[in-house]
Design a protein around this motif. Structure first.
Motif, mmCIF file in Angstrom:
data_model
loop_
_atom_site.group_PDB
_atom_site.id
_atom_site.type_symbol
_atom_site.label_atom_id
_atom_site.label_comp_id
_atom_site.label_asym_id
_atom_site.label_seq_id
_atom_site.Cartn_x
_atom_site.Cartn_y
_atom_site.Cartn_z
ATOM 1 N N UNK A 51 -116.988 11.293 -72.035
ATOM 2 C CA UNK A 51 -117.513 12.764 -71.949
ATOM 3 C C UNK A 51 -118.757 12.825 -72.462
ATOM 4 N N UNK A 52 -119.698 13.412 -72.062
ATOM 5 C CA UNK A 52 -120.975 13.836 -72.573
ATOM 6 C C UNK A 52 -121.152 15.352 -72.572
ATOM 7 N N UNK A 53 -121.928 15.861 -73.556
ATOM 8 C CA UNK A 53 -122.224 17.196 -73.830
ATOM 9 C C UNK A 53 -123.725 17.647 -73.425
ATOM 10 N N UNK A 54 -123.843 18.672 -72.362
ATOM 11 C CA UNK A 54 -125.201 19.016 -72.124
ATOM 12 C C UNK A 54 -125.305 20.227 -73.244
ATOM 13 N N UNK A 55 -126.083 20.089 -73.946
ATOM 14 C CA UNK A 55 -126.441 20.938 -75.215
ATOM 15 C C UNK A 55 -127.246 21.971 -74.878
ATOM 16 N N UNK A 56 -128.136 21.945 -73.774
ATOM 17 C CA UNK A 56 -128.780 23.196 -73.154
ATOM 18 C C UNK A 56 -129.783 22.831 -72.307
ATOM 19 N N UNK A 57 -129.832 23.915 -71.359
ATOM 20 C CA UNK A 57 -130.982 23.750 -70.436
ATOM 21 C C UNK A 57 -131.768 25.188 -70.911
ATOM 22 N N UNK A 58 -133.057 25.007 -70.980
ATOM 23 C CA UNK A 58 -134.104 26.232 -71.174
ATOM 24 C C UNK A 58 -135.188 26.224 -70.244
ATOM 25 N N UNK A 59 -135.448 27.217 -69.571
ATOM 26 C CA UNK A 59 -136.563 27.324 -68.653
ATOM 27 C C UNK A 59 -137.187 28.591 -69.184
ATOM 28 N N UNK A 60 -138.624 28.333 -69.194
ATOM 29 C CA UNK A 60 -139.331 29.699 -69.584
ATOM 30 C C UNK A 60 -139.127 30.840 -68.891
ATOM 31 N N UNK A 61 -138.917 31.940 -69.352
ATOM 32 C CA UNK A 61 -138.522 32.877 -68.518
ATOM 33 C C UNK A 61 -139.445 33.411 -67.343
ATOM 34 N N UNK A 62 -140.768 33.137 -67.480
ATOM 35 C CA UNK A 62 -141.747 33.457 -66.237
ATOM 36 C C UNK A 62 -141.752 32.504 -65.064
#
Length: 163
Positions: free
Chosen positions: A83-94
């Motif tokens: 099992x792996x965890x995807x802690x986060x994906x973030x993209x600049x809102x623009x």
């Protein structure tokens, strides 16, 4: 667009992407002082970004500028070696709605496949409808596990099989 593993020199840019992304969904729900305090912590964490053998930090670049990031590694709660965890994906809102999050997601899935990970988990803030819709469109489903979140809410854990 270029998706690549982050390097130490990317720390400040990655921190700002993370901060902009999380502030976009917490804005109006979490007080400014709390957001600012966490932003300072994130700048310190990414500014001194250690290389860890058990995590992959991905960057998305557009025209040489980092506009997205994703972080995967072992789950915060032991769920098994597969099992792996995807802690986060973030993209600049623009830069939303340009396929950047999907490209980062695919990089994470590819790394997991190569590493023998067969199940992924990710936690999503219950008020972040945009993120929930994104993950659901990529095959993630709620598994019934929650934990307390900010502003009297919770984080919902999603799970998917990695094929």
């Amino acid at each position: 667009m270029n998706i690549r593993l982050a390097e130490r020199a990317d720390g400040a840019a990655v921190a700002e992407v993370h901060i902009e992304g999380r502030n976009a969904y917490y804005n109006g729900h979490v007080d400014v002082e709390t957001l600012d305090r966490r932003a300072a912590q994130l700048r310190g964490i990414y500014g001194d970004m250690p290389t860890r053998f058990d995590r992959n930090l991905w960057c998305a670049e557009v025209d040489g500028e980092i506009v997205g990031m994703a972080l995967v590694g072992p789950p915060q709660e032991w769920l098994g070696p597969w099992v792996g965890e995807l802690y986060q994906i973030h993209v600049r809102p623009d830069h939303w709605r340009r396929g950047i999050g999907s490209a980062l997601h695919e990089a994470c899935m590819g790394a997991w496949r190569a590493g023998g990970i067969t199940v992924g988990v990710v936690e999503v803030w219950s008020r972040n409808d945009r993120a929930q819709a994104f993950y659901e469109s990529h095959g993630w489903r709620a598994d019934g596990h929650t934990r307390p979140g900010p502003a009297g809410t919770e984080y919902v854990r999603l799970r998917r099989t990695i094929l």
